[in-house]
Design an enzyme around this catalytic site. Structure first.
Site: not given
Length: 459
Positions: A111, A345, A347
Site C-alpha cells: 500500500c 485508498d 486497499h
C-alpha cells in the site's frame, strides 16, 4: 516436479489472499462519504464551495447529487470531476511474477508503494498536463460500480475454486463489469492530453518494464534491504521514487528530477543544482523538480498543532499530496474539509491491466468516490510532496512554505526547513555520483535503515 507443485500452491494461495483482501476492504468503497455544505473543500490547491442557505451534508460518492440544488450542483460536479481525474493506484493481482519471488499480487503489503506512486503520478500530471486538466470521461464512471465490486469478488473466489479443482491455468470469470467509455469527438489539444494521460498511467503499469511500476520500485528497494512482501514506510518510498526517476530512460522523463530532504532540511542549492543539471539530450535546460520531505507530525500520535500547517500545504496548487495514512494502513492524502483529510485508498485488489495494449481500459485507474478521515487519526509518519517547474517556481515556493512553517509552528522548531547553500556546507556528505552497481550511497543506506525501523508497519 516438486518445485512446480510448490509454485502452483503459491499461485492458488495468492488468488485466495487477493479474494480475502477484496472482501476485507470492499466495505470501504461502499461506505458513503459526506461533505458539509457550509465549509470549503480543498483538493490539491483548488477550493470548492458547496454552500447554500439550507444546512445539511452532501454525499461524496454521487448517490444523492440529483437531490441538491442547482445553485451548488455545478461546483459539486466540478469537484467530482477533479477528484476522479487524479490517478488511483491500488493493489493488483495476477500481474507478472515479481523477480526473486512467487508473488503475483501486492495485496497486504504494497500500500505505501501504491500511495507513493499516486503522489509521483500527480507530479507528472502537473508537469505534462497542468493542474487545470481534468479527464473528459471522469463523470462517465458509474458510481454503482463500488456496489457491485463485492459481488464480483465472490465470483472470482468461486472461479478460483473451480480453477484449482480442474487444474486450469487461469480461472474463468465474467467479463469486466464496467461499462464501456463513450467515444467522443475531440480536438488536437484533447488528443494530445489523452496521449499523456495514458502515457503517465503506463509508466505505473504492473510489469517489469514500466519505469515506475511495482516491479521496478521493488528492485530499487532491494538496495535498502527491502524485498517483495516487506512493508515500506513513507520515507523509504521517497528515496525509492527518487532512484526510479533518476534511472528512468524515457526521453519524456529527462526533464523531471526528484529531491528528497535530508533530516527535515531542504538545501536550496542542492535542489537548484538538480534543476540545472544537463539533460541527456545535451541541452543546458532546467528540469522540473518534485521535492519530497519525510517528516513526523508528532511522537506516538499526531500532534494536532500541525493540523493548520497540513491544511495550508494541501491548499497549495504545487502540492502533489502526502504519503501517509493511519496506523497499519497507508493512504494518499490529497485534500481536506474542516478537520478531516480527503484521501484515496489503495486497499482494493483489482485485476492486472496490460497497459502496453492500445486503448487499455482507464476506469480502474480513477477512483469514483473520495474518502475522509479525521486528522487526529493520522499516523505521524508521512512524506509531503511539492512540484516546481522552474528555479523561479522553487524559490517562490520555498519562501511561501517557509512563511507558512513559521506562522503555524507553536514550538521553537518548525516541522522542516529550507536552508540556503549545499548540504556539504553543513558537514553532510554530498550526493555521490551515480554508480552502475550501487544505486544508494553508504550514507543513504544508513538513513534508509533508520527510516525502516522508525516508520510504522503498513498492511
Amino acid at each position: 516436479m516438486e518445485a512446480t507443485g510448490t509454485d502452483e500452491v503459491e499461485k492458488i494461495k495468492s488468488k485466495f489472499m487477493s479474494a480475502w483482501h477484496n472482501m476485507k476492504y470492499s466495505w470501504v468503497l461502499k461506505t458513503k462519504t459526506y461533505f458539509s455544505r457550509n465549509s470549503p473543500v480543498f483538493l490539491l490547491g483548488k477550493c470548492y464551495h458547496f454552500k447554500t442557505d439550507e444546512s445539511g451534508e452532501l454525499s461524496g460518492d454521487g448517490s444523492n447529487f440529483d437531490k441538491i440544488t442547482t445553485e451548488i450542483s455545478g461546483n459539486v460536479e466540478e469537484f467530482r470531476k477533479d477528484f476522479i481525474s487524479r490517478i488511483w493506484l491500488t493493489y493488483r493481482e495476477e500481474f507478472p511474477q515479481i523477480k526473486g519471488s512467487a508473488l503475483t499480487t501486492d495485496c497486504g503489503w504494497g500500500c505505501t508503494l501504491r500511495t507513493g506512486q499516486m503522489l509521483l503520478a500527480q507530479g507528472l500530471m502537473l508537469h505534462f498536463l497542468g493542474r487545470a486538466w481534468v479527464w473528459p470521461d471522469a463523470l462517465d464512471i458509474d458510481n454503482s460500480d463500488a456496489e457491485s465490486w463485492t459481488a464480483h469478488t465472490v465470483k472470482k473466489l468461486t472461479a478460483s475454486f473451480e480453477a484449482s479443482l480442474t487444474a486450469e491455468r487461469e480461472p474463468k470469470i465474467l467479463s469486466n463489469h464496467r461499462r464501456p467509455t463513450v467515444k467522443r469527438n475531440c480536438d488536437d489539444n484533447e488528443r494530445r492530453n489523452e496521449v499523456y494521460h495514458r502515457k503517465i498511467i503506463s509508466w505505473f503499469g504492473d510489469s517489469p518494464l514500466a519505469a515506475f511500476g511495482l516491479h521496478q520500485l521493488i528492485e530499487y528497494g532491494k538496495k535498502s534491504g527491502k524485498i517483495a512482501g516487506d512493508w515500506y514506510g513513507p520515507a523509504v518510498v521517497a528515496h525509492i521514487l527518487r532512484k526510479a526517476v533518476e534511472e528512468a530512460r524515457d526521453p519524456e522523463l529527462q526533464g523531471v528530477t526528484v529531491y528528497v530532504a535530508q533530516d527535515c532540511t531542504v538545501y536550496s542549492s542542492d535542489v537548484i543544482d538538480r534543476q540545472c543539471s544537463f539533460m541527456d539530450s545535451g541541452k543546458a535546460d532546467t528540469k522540473a523538480v518534485i521535492i519530497l520531505v519525510p517528516v513526523r507530525l508528532g511522537g506516538e500520535r499526531t500532534n494536532t498543532d500541525y493540523l493548520e500547517f497540513v491544511k495550508g500545504i494541501l491548499s497549495l496548487e504545487y502540492c502533489v499530496g502526502i504519503i501517509g495514512g493511519r496506523p497499519k494502513q497507508s493512504y494518499y492524502f490529497a485534500g481536506f474539509q474542516d478537520d478531516s483529510l480527503i484521501y484515496m485508498d489503495p486497499h482494493y485488489c483489482q485485476s492486472f491491466v496490460d497497459v502496453s495494449i492500445k486503448d487499455f481500459p482507464l476506469e480502474s485507474f480513477h477512483c469514483p468516490s473520495p474518502k475522509k478521515m479525521s486528522f487526529k487519526k493520522m499516523d505521524p509518519s508521512c512524506t509531503i510532496g511539492f512540484y516546481c517547474r522552474t528555479v523561479q517556481d522553487f524559490e517562490k515556493a520555498s519562501e511561501e512554505i517557509t512563511k507558512m512553517l513559521k506562522s503555524s509552528s507553536k514550538e521553537k522548531y518548525p516541522l522542516f526547513t529550507f536552508v540556503k547553500g549545499h548540504s556539504r556546507d553543513y558537514d553532510f556528505a554530498s550526493s555521490p555520483l551515480r554508480e552502475e552497481h550501487d544505486l544508494f550511497s553508504e550514507d543513504e543506506k544508513k538513513r534508509l535503515k533508520r527510516f525502516s525501523t522508525e516508520d510504522f508497519v503498513l498492511l
